[in-house]
Design an enzyme around this catalytic site. Structure first.
Site, mmCIF file in Angstrom:
data_model
loop_
_atom_site.group_PDB
_atom_site.id
_atom_site.type_symbol
_atom_site.label_atom_id
_atom_site.label_comp_id
_atom_site.label_asym_id
_atom_site.label_seq_id
_atom_site.Cartn_x
_atom_site.Cartn_y
_atom_site.Cartn_z
ATOM 1 N N GLN A 1 0.833 -1.206 0.000
ATOM 2 C CA GLN A 1 0.000 0.000 0.000
ATOM 3 C C GLN A 1 0.869 1.258 0.000
ATOM 4 O O GLN A 1 1.608 1.485 0.959
ATOM 5 C CB GLN A 1 -0.873 -0.019 1.264
ATOM 6 C CG GLN A 1 -1.736 1.206 1.455
ATOM 7 C CD GLN A 1 -2.513 1.151 2.771
ATOM 8 O OE1 GLN A 1 -2.081 0.493 3.721
ATOM 9 N NE2 GLN A 1 -3.640 1.823 2.831
ATOM 10 N N GLY A 2 0.757 2.062 -1.046
ATOM 11 C CA GLY A 2 1.562 3.277 -1.150
ATOM 12 C C GLY A 2 0.745 4.517 -0.880
ATOM 13 O O GLY A 2 0.401 5.259 -1.813
ATOM 14 N N TYR A 3 0.417 4.736 0.379
ATOM 15 C CA TYR A 3 -0.331 5.934 0.774
ATOM 16 C C TYR A 3 0.608 6.947 1.441
ATOM 17 O O TYR A 3 0.803 8.038 0.961
ATOM 18 C CB TYR A 3 -1.421 5.572 1.801
ATOM 19 C CG TYR A 3 -2.742 5.099 1.259
ATOM 20 C CD1 TYR A 3 -2.879 4.591 -0.020
ATOM 21 C CD2 TYR A 3 -3.877 5.139 2.065
ATOM 22 C CE1 TYR A 3 -4.112 4.147 -0.482
ATOM 23 C CE2 TYR A 3 -5.108 4.698 1.615
ATOM 24 C CZ TYR A 3 -5.222 4.200 0.349
ATOM 25 O OH TYR A 3 -6.432 3.762 -0.091
ATOM 26 N N SER A 4 1.163 6.538 2.604
ATOM 27 C CA SER A 4 1.862 7.501 3.467
ATOM 28 C C SER A 4 3.121 8.060 2.815
ATOM 29 O O SER A 4 3.813 7.363 2.066
ATOM 30 C CB SER A 4 2.264 6.832 4.781
ATOM 31 O OG SER A 4 1.150 6.267 5.392
ATOM 32 N N GLU B 1 -10.036 -1.560 5.367
ATOM 33 C CA GLU B 1 -8.936 -1.860 6.293
ATOM 34 C C GLU B 1 -9.432 -1.929 7.733
ATOM 35 O O GLU B 1 -8.950 -2.699 8.543
ATOM 36 C CB GLU B 1 -7.849 -0.773 6.174
ATOM 37 C CG GLU B 1 -6.653 -1.026 7.077
ATOM 38 C CD GLU B 1 -5.484 -0.074 6.810
ATOM 39 O OE1 GLU B 1 -5.678 0.934 6.139
ATOM 40 O OE2 GLU B 1 -4.384 -0.364 7.302
ATOM 41 N N SER C 1 -4.536 6.598 13.563
ATOM 42 C CA SER C 1 -4.020 6.616 14.945
ATOM 43 C C SER C 1 -5.169 6.770 15.956
ATOM 44 O O SER C 1 -6.295 7.118 15.591
ATOM 45 C CB SER C 1 -3.041 7.783 15.103
ATOM 46 O OG SER C 1 -3.758 9.002 15.046
ATOM 47 N N ASN C 2 -4.859 6.519 17.216
ATOM 48 C CA ASN C 2 -5.873 6.674 18.267
ATOM 49 C C ASN C 2 -6.480 8.076 18.271
ATOM 50 O O ASN C 2 -7.686 8.235 18.454
ATOM 51 C CB ASN C 2 -5.238 6.410 19.642
ATOM 52 C CG ASN C 2 -5.341 4.944 20.029
ATOM 53 O OD1 ASN C 2 -5.578 4.097 19.171
ATOM 54 N ND2 ASN C 2 -5.167 4.661 21.300
HETATM 55 C C1 LIG Z 1 3.545 -0.805 11.479
HETATM 56 C C2 LIG Z 1 3.100 0.203 10.480
HETATM 57 C C3 LIG Z 1 2.841 -0.189 9.187
HETATM 58 C C4 LIG Z 1 2.425 0.753 8.243
HETATM 59 N N1 LIG Z 1 2.219 0.338 6.953
HETATM 60 C C5 LIG Z 1 1.878 1.244 6.017
HETATM 61 C C6 LIG Z 1 1.741 0.851 4.645
HETATM 62 O O1 LIG Z 1 1.884 -0.321 4.295
HETATM 63 N N2 LIG Z 1 1.446 1.796 3.728
HETATM 64 C C7 LIG Z 1 1.243 3.105 4.077
HETATM 65 O O2 LIG Z 1 0.946 3.911 3.196
HETATM 66 N N3 LIG Z 1 1.395 3.524 5.351
HETATM 67 C C8 LIG Z 1 1.712 2.614 6.332
HETATM 68 N N4 LIG Z 1 1.863 3.023 7.636
HETATM 69 C C9 LIG Z 1 1.770 4.447 7.951
HETATM 70 C C10 LIG Z 1 0.557 4.847 8.761
HETATM 71 O O3 LIG Z 1 -0.596 4.830 7.987
HETATM 72 C C11 LIG Z 1 0.868 6.222 9.339
HETATM 73 O O4 LIG Z 1 1.920 6.074 10.251
HETATM 74 C C12 LIG Z 1 -0.322 6.837 10.027
HETATM 75 O O5 LIG Z 1 -1.303 7.180 9.097
HETATM 76 C C13 LIG Z 1 0.075 8.109 10.820
HETATM 77 O O6 LIG Z 1 0.740 8.996 9.999
HETATM 78 P P1 LIG Z 1 2.176 9.604 10.378
HETATM 79 O O7 LIG Z 1 3.063 8.475 10.785
HETATM 80 O O8 LIG Z 1 2.614 10.463 9.253
HETATM 81 O O9 LIG Z 1 1.917 10.456 11.675
HETATM 82 P P2 LIG Z 1 1.288 11.940 11.721
HETATM 83 O O10 LIG Z 1 0.061 11.999 10.874
HETATM 84 O O11 LIG Z 1 2.375 12.912 11.429
HETATM 85 O O12 LIG Z 1 0.861 12.024 13.237
HETATM 86 C C14 LIG Z 1 1.795 12.289 14.285
HETATM 87 C C15 LIG Z 1 0.999 12.373 15.586
HETATM 88 O O13 LIG Z 1 0.058 13.453 15.519
HETATM 89 C C16 LIG Z 1 -1.272 12.981 15.759
HETATM 90 N N5 LIG Z 1 -2.208 13.701 14.883
HETATM 91 C C17 LIG Z 1 -2.094 13.877 13.545
HETATM 92 N N6 LIG Z 1 -3.178 14.539 13.076
HETATM 93 C C18 LIG Z 1 -3.994 14.771 14.135
HETATM 94 C C19 LIG Z 1 -5.251 15.398 14.274
HETATM 95 N N7 LIG Z 1 -5.893 15.913 13.216
HETATM 96 N N8 LIG Z 1 -5.802 15.452 15.520
HETATM 97 C C20 LIG Z 1 -5.171 14.914 16.581
HETATM 98 N N9 LIG Z 1 -3.953 14.312 16.503
HETATM 99 C C21 LIG Z 1 -3.373 14.240 15.296
HETATM 100 C C22 LIG Z 1 -1.234 11.507 15.400
HETATM 101 O O14 LIG Z 1 -2.247 10.777 16.085
HETATM 102 C C23 LIG Z 1 0.173 11.112 15.863
HETATM 103 O O15 LIG Z 1 0.174 10.857 17.248
HETATM 104 C C24 LIG Z 1 2.272 2.105 8.609
HETATM 105 C C25 LIG Z 1 2.524 2.506 9.921
HETATM 106 C C26 LIG Z 1 2.936 1.570 10.852
HETATM 107 C C27 LIG Z 1 3.223 2.048 12.251
#
Ligand SMILES: Cc1cc2nc3c(=O)[nH]c(=O)nc-3n(C[C@H](O)[C@H](O)[C@H](O)COP(=O)(O)OP(=O)(O)OC[C@H]3O[C@@H](n4cnc5c(N)ncnc54)[C@H](O)[C@@H]3O)c2cc1C
Length: 389
Positions: free
Chosen positions: A131-134, A249, A369-370
């Site tokens: 999955q190429g989202y993040s 998902e 995330s939570n």
């Molecule tokens: C084990 C694992 C596997 C993964 N696999 C994939 C994958 O296969 N493909 C893919 O595309 N991605 C993948 N991800 C990425 C995952 O989807 C992202 O980590 C997730 O969406 C959070 O984005 P971020 O890491 O950029 O954190 P950020 O979005 O930068 O968030 C950082 C912190 O800020 C908080 N935050 C952000 N926005 C808000 C808001 N609006 N209100 C309150 N709090 C907020 C978050 O909860 C977090 O605590 C994976 C992540 C993990 C940990």
């Protein structure tokens, strides 16, 4: 509400149990209980063989409509299968992204040609997806995706970077959310592209996780190509498709996992008995509390299944994600507290529990995330004002 299973469901459970037991105690014993959290790097070839075995017996795509090669199983049947899978020690699935995310997306949004081309590879377990989202600046704020795809003749050409791409080092295909109109508003200029991984324009760099292994990667696109017809849904209409994938998902595939958690809790309880900590009154309470929470989680899942089946998603999946992710993180902490000093010189069982602790930190991040789930519940269940943007 009647939470008992019907005789047909009991039969379905018995079939699943005997099929799984026969194989996982027989020819596939080597993968039993392997490939789970913190162990994903292990036995890939054997687990891919297992994926194909599941495919041969039509256990992949259980909930997909029969016309596309699935079994058209109800959500309760799917949950029963996942429960039996965990009970039998079924290994971490290498085809999980294809089955759980991309497949349902193609069924729902894909063209007939895409259904014909891509669904059989997932159902047979022969093609692995990632999955190429993040991206570095697009996680919770996914619409900020900057990877771009430009038309060149009858192909799309991609430039940019994805991150945290689980399974990218094994996958043959990736689905990519990319910007195809840079002048359109954030959510409107995105497209959902299916891109082959085996090409010069893609570079994969593993990211070493806190567990010491690499389940995920950075994925760089530098002139990677895919045919024009590999867009799912409308060009520039990728946001809707991407949100559809996220709903899948957070749906059925997570509903049976409390049995996997139960296996982990059993291992923790056995250890607590063996090292004497089970006599500690606070520890006893925490162990009992974890057991009770798992029961509540199961009944919550059974209660929400009929809602999901009728398309009433609402905040139910957000509550479920928040519930299981927080529970699992707390279970990891309990594991380490029970392990005590044995984490310093760990045997294999202790190593597994330590990995559970380390990996479970990720549960409250991926798949939303939570904090994001709290936002959804606040807005959708409590009717609070929308989060300021
Ligand atoms: C084990 C694992 C596997 C993964 N696999 C994939 C994958 O296969 N493909 C893919 O595309 N991605 C993948 N991800 C990425 C995952 O989807 C992202 O980590 C997730 O969406 C959070 O984005 P971020 O890491 O950029 O954190 P950020 O979005 O930068 O968030 C950082 C912190 O800020 C908080 N935050 C952000 N926005 C808000 C808001 N609006 N209100 C309150 N709090 C907020 C978050 O909860 C977090 O605590 C994976 C992540 C993990 C940990």
């Amino acid at each position: 509400m009647d939470l008992r299973f019907t005789p047909e469901q009991a039969r379905f459970r018995a079939d699943a149990r005997s099929w799984l037991t026969e194989r996982l105690e027989g020819p596939f014993a080597v993968v039993r209980g392997r490939g789970g959290p913190g162990d994903e790097h292990e036995l890939f070839d054997e687990r891919w063989k297992w994926e194909r075995e599941l495919g041969r017996a039509n256990w992949i795509g259980l909930g997909w409509p029969a016309e596309y090669g699935g079994r058209g199983a109800t959500l309760v049947e799917q949950m029963i299968f996942y429960e039996e899978y965990a009970r039998a020690g079924g290994p971490g699935r290498v085809g999980i992204v294809g089955e759980g995310l991309l497949g349902p997306t193609i069924v729902h949004f894909g063209s007939d040609a895409q259904k014909q081309r891509f669904l059989p590879g997932i159902l047979r377990g022969t093609e692995i997806w990632c999955q190429g989202y993040s991206e570095p600046d697009a996680g919770s704020d996914l619409a900020n995706v900057q990877t771009r795809a430009e038309r060149d003749g009858d192909e799309w050409v991609l430039h940019g970077q994805k991150v945290w791409t689980s399974l990218a080092h094994w996958a043959q295909w990736i689905f990519v959310l990319a910007r195809t109109d840079r002048d359109a508003p954030k959510h409107k200029g995105l497209s959902y592209l299916l891109v082959p991984m085996d090409q010069a324009g893609i570079e994969i760099r593993p990211i070493v996780q806190i567990t010491g292994h690499s389940e995920f990667n950075e994925t760089f696109f530098d002139g990677a190509r895919t045919p024009l017809e590999n867009v799912v849904g409308e060009v520039n209409g990728g946001w809707r498709v991407a949100m559809g994938t996220l709903a899948f998902e957070r749906g059925a595939s997570t509903l049976g996992q409390q049995l996997a958690f139960e296996n982990e809790l059993r291992a923790i309880t056995e250890l607590a008995r063996a090292n004497g900590i089970a006599t500690d009154p606070v520890m006893r309470q925490r162990l009992a509390d974890a057991w009770i929470t798992l029961r509540v989680m199961r009944f919550h899942a059974l209660r929400t299944l009929p809602l999901l089946e009728h398309g009433v998603v609402g905040p139910a999946t957000a509550i479920h994600k928040l519930f299981w992710a927080s529970f699992h993180r707390a279970l990891g902490e309990l594991a380490v507290d029970v392990l005590g000093v044995s984490t310093l010189a760990p045997d294999e069982a202790a190593q597994r529990l330590t990995r559970l602790f380390l990996y479970s930190r990720a549960d409250t991040i991926y798949g939303g995330s939570n904090e994001i789930q709290h936002n959804v519940i606040g807005e959708q269940a409590l009717g609070l004002p929308r989060e300021p943007r």
